[in-house]
Design a protein around this motif. Structure first.
Motif, PDB file in Angstrom:
ATOM      1  N   PHE A 219       0.831  -1.207   0.000  1.00  0.00           N
ATOM      2  CA  PHE A 219       0.000   0.000   0.000  1.00  0.00           C
ATOM      3  C   PHE A 219       0.866   1.256   0.000  1.00  0.00           C
ATOM      4  O   PHE A 219       0.624   2.202  -0.768  1.00  0.00           O
ATOM      5  CB  PHE A 219      -0.924  -0.012   1.215  1.00  0.00           C
ATOM      6  CG  PHE A 219      -1.687   1.269   1.413  1.00  0.00           C
ATOM      7  CD1 PHE A 219      -2.696   1.636   0.536  1.00  0.00           C
ATOM      8  CD2 PHE A 219      -1.383   2.113   2.474  1.00  0.00           C
ATOM      9  CE1 PHE A 219      -3.394   2.829   0.713  1.00  0.00           C
ATOM     10  CE2 PHE A 219      -2.071   3.298   2.662  1.00  0.00           C
ATOM     11  CZ  PHE A 219      -3.083   3.665   1.778  1.00  0.00           C
ATOM     12  N   GLU A 220       1.875   1.275   0.845  1.00  0.00           N
ATOM     13  CA  GLU A 220       2.739   2.455   0.928  1.00  0.00           C
ATOM     14  C   GLU A 220       3.526   2.660  -0.360  1.00  0.00           C
ATOM     15  O   GLU A 220       3.805   3.801  -0.762  1.00  0.00           O
ATOM     16  CB  GLU A 220       3.682   2.312   2.123  1.00  0.00           C
ATOM     17  CG  GLU A 220       2.952   2.399   3.462  1.00  0.00           C
ATOM     18  CD  GLU A 220       3.872   2.156   4.647  1.00  0.00           C
ATOM     19  OE1 GLU A 220       4.982   1.596   4.432  1.00  0.00           O
ATOM     20  OE2 GLU A 220       3.492   2.504   5.776  1.00  0.00           O
ATOM     21  N   SER A 224      -1.370   5.056  -3.655  1.00  0.00           N
ATOM     22  CA  SER A 224      -2.804   5.161  -3.919  1.00  0.00           C
ATOM     23  C   SER A 224      -3.564   5.468  -2.636  1.00  0.00           C
ATOM     24  O   SER A 224      -3.045   5.318  -1.524  1.00  0.00           O
ATOM     25  CB  SER A 224      -3.333   3.852  -4.510  1.00  0.00           C
ATOM     26  OG  SER A 224      -2.624   3.484  -5.665  1.00  0.00           O
ATOM     27  N   THR A 225      -4.806   5.897  -2.813  1.00  0.00           N
ATOM     28  CA  THR A 225      -5.688   6.015  -1.656  1.00  0.00           C
ATOM     29  C   THR A 225      -6.149   4.615  -1.259  1.00  0.00           C
ATOM     30  O   THR A 225      -5.970   3.640  -2.013  1.00  0.00           O
ATOM     31  CB  THR A 225      -6.921   6.871  -1.995  1.00  0.00           C
ATOM     32  OG1 THR A 225      -7.700   6.184  -2.992  1.00  0.00           O
ATOM     33  CG2 THR A 225      -6.515   8.245  -2.517  1.00  0.00           C
ATOM     34  N   LEU A 226      -6.761   4.527  -0.088  1.00  0.00           N
ATOM     35  CA  LEU A 226      -7.247   3.230   0.375  1.00  0.00           C
ATOM     36  C   LEU A 226      -8.251   2.643  -0.613  1.00  0.00           C
ATOM     37  O   LEU A 226      -8.184   1.452  -0.955  1.00  0.00           O
ATOM     38  CB  LEU A 226      -7.889   3.377   1.760  1.00  0.00           C
ATOM     39  CG  LEU A 226      -8.606   2.135   2.309  1.00  0.00           C
ATOM     40  CD1 LEU A 226      -7.628   0.979   2.469  1.00  0.00           C
ATOM     41  CD2 LEU A 226      -9.276   2.456   3.645  1.00  0.00           C
ATOM     42  N   GLU A 227      -9.177   3.479  -1.086  1.00  0.00           N
ATOM     43  CA  GLU A 227     -10.209   2.993  -2.005  1.00  0.00           C
ATOM     44  C   GLU A 227      -9.594   2.530  -3.322  1.00  0.00           C
ATOM     45  O   GLU A 227      -9.974   1.493  -3.877  1.00  0.00           O
ATOM     46  CB  GLU A 227     -11.254   4.086  -2.261  1.00  0.00           C
ATOM     47  CG  GLU A 227     -12.158   4.400  -1.083  1.00  0.00           C
ATOM     48  CD  GLU A 227     -11.439   5.157   0.029  1.00  0.00           C
ATOM     49  OE1 GLU A 227     -10.347   5.731  -0.235  1.00  0.00           O
ATOM     50  OE2 GLU A 227     -11.961   5.160   1.160  1.00  0.00           O
ATOM     51  N   GLN A 228      -8.631   3.305  -3.834  1.00  0.00           N
ATOM     52  CA  GLN A 228      -7.976   2.925  -5.088  1.00  0.00           C
ATOM     53  C   GLN A 228      -7.192   1.624  -4.925  1.00  0.00           C
ATOM     54  O   GLN A 228      -7.222   0.753  -5.798  1.00  0.00           O
ATOM     55  CB  GLN A 228      -7.038   4.051  -5.544  1.00  0.00           C
ATOM     56  CG  GLN A 228      -7.743   5.312  -6.002  1.00  0.00           C
ATOM     57  CD  GLN A 228      -6.769   6.462  -6.218  1.00  0.00           C
ATOM     58  OE1 GLN A 228      -5.658   6.476  -5.662  1.00  0.00           O
ATOM     59  NE2 GLN A 228      -7.182   7.446  -7.017  1.00  0.00           N
ATOM     60  N   PRO A 237     -12.740  -2.363   0.876  1.00  0.00           N
ATOM     61  CA  PRO A 237     -11.998  -1.253   1.501  1.00  0.00           C
ATOM     62  C   PRO A 237     -11.992  -1.319   3.028  1.00  0.00           C
ATOM     63  O   PRO A 237     -10.970  -1.024   3.659  1.00  0.00           O
ATOM     64  CB  PRO A 237     -12.739  -0.007   0.999  1.00  0.00           C
ATOM     65  CG  PRO A 237     -13.373  -0.439  -0.283  1.00  0.00           C
ATOM     66  CD  PRO A 237     -13.741  -1.879  -0.074  1.00  0.00           C
ATOM     67  N   GLY A 241      -8.655  -1.700   5.177  1.00  0.00           N
ATOM     68  CA  GLY A 241      -8.270  -0.694   6.162  1.00  0.00           C
ATOM     69  C   GLY A 241      -7.955  -1.313   7.515  1.00  0.00           C
ATOM     70  O   GLY A 241      -7.011  -0.891   8.202  1.00  0.00           O
TER      71      GLY A 241
END
Length: 265
Positions: A219-220, A224-228, A237, A241
């Motif tokens: 993720f990092e 991207s955003t969480l949703e993306q 999502p 999260g």
């Protein structure tokens, strides 16, 4: 005629013997009528199954439910240690000491009570107030006992209860705030099967941690955003999260951050 000739012949032992005896009678010039066959043995119809009468509660438990419905009523609450002395002090003339001891033993060994302990509920006083956290080893052993009883329950549909048990052990372990070593020291006993289940739960817990940490790194690196990010990998999502938050807490614990609320490591 001798006495021997007047005594009746013994009955044939089988159908073949009966046929042989009849042939001998015909050769003697006089045909004997076959005896009427014995009527087939009849078995009386089995009495229909009678439902077991419900167990009669111990009279002291009925008395306690009337006095303290918030503890002994429809919902069982874990009792504070020393509740026996508290009851004797509150009702010096209401209970016979040994009868009260027996009743409390029945109550605290019941499956409903153990389920409350396994849920990690706090211990309660006579006023129904939570006054003491449940010890991790008590939660763990209650989980195992409830599992054994459900597994051995007659008429229960075939179901693998182990995955649920492992999940609950992991949750209890994390709620304890103890390290793996400290938790193990508290709960491991002489039951090899129970100890093996604990090790399986720890293995599953470690695999979850590794997965969460790998997810956080990905993720990092994605930017991207969480949703993306969740959409990119076809993930939910909310669940994503939660896993990312778990990984962050693990990382904070590894760095010795005392302010982080971390899973047990």
């Amino acid at each position: 005629m001798s006495a021997d000739s007047s005594s009746p012949s013994p009955a044939p032992a089988s159908a073949d013997a009966a046929a042989t005896g009849a042939g001998r009678a015909r050769r003697g010039g006089k045909r004997q009528r076959p005896r009427n066959p014995a009527p087939a043995a009849t078995t009386p119809d089995a009495a229909p199954g009678v439902a077991k009468a419900p167990r009669t509660p111990h009279p002291v438990l009925e008395q306690l439910a009337g006095l303290y419905p918030h503890l002994f009523g429809a919902v069982f609450r874990p009792l504070k240690r020393g509740i026996f002395q508290d009851l004797l002090a509150a009702h010096p003339d209401a209970f016979e000491r040994e009868a009260l001891k027996v009743a409390l033993g029945i109550h605290t060994r019941s499956t409903r009570y153990l389920q409350a302990v396994a849920a990690g509920e706090q211990r309660h006083d006579l006023q129904g107030q939570p006054v003491e956290a449940m010890a991790p080893e008590h939660v763990h052993h209650a989980l195992l006992e409830v599992y054994r009883r459900r597994k051995n329950q007659k008429g229960r549909p075939t179901e693998d209860l182990l995955p649920k048990l492992r999940n609950r052990i992991i949750a209890a372990f994390e709620a304890s705030g103890l390290t793996r070593e400290a938790y193990t020291e508290l709960v491991v006993g002489r039951d090899d099967a129970a100890n093996a289940i604990l090790e399986e739960a720890f293995a599953e817990w470690a695999a979850r941690n590794a997965k969460a940490e790998a997810l956080l790194r990905a993720f990092e690196a994605s930017g991207s955003t969480l949703e993306q990010f969740a959409d990119m990998y076809g993930m939910d999502p909310r669940s994503t999260g939660q896993q990312l938050e778990r990984a962050r807490k693990l990382a904070a614990a590894a760095q010795g951050n005392p302010s982080a609320s971390t899973p047990a490591v």
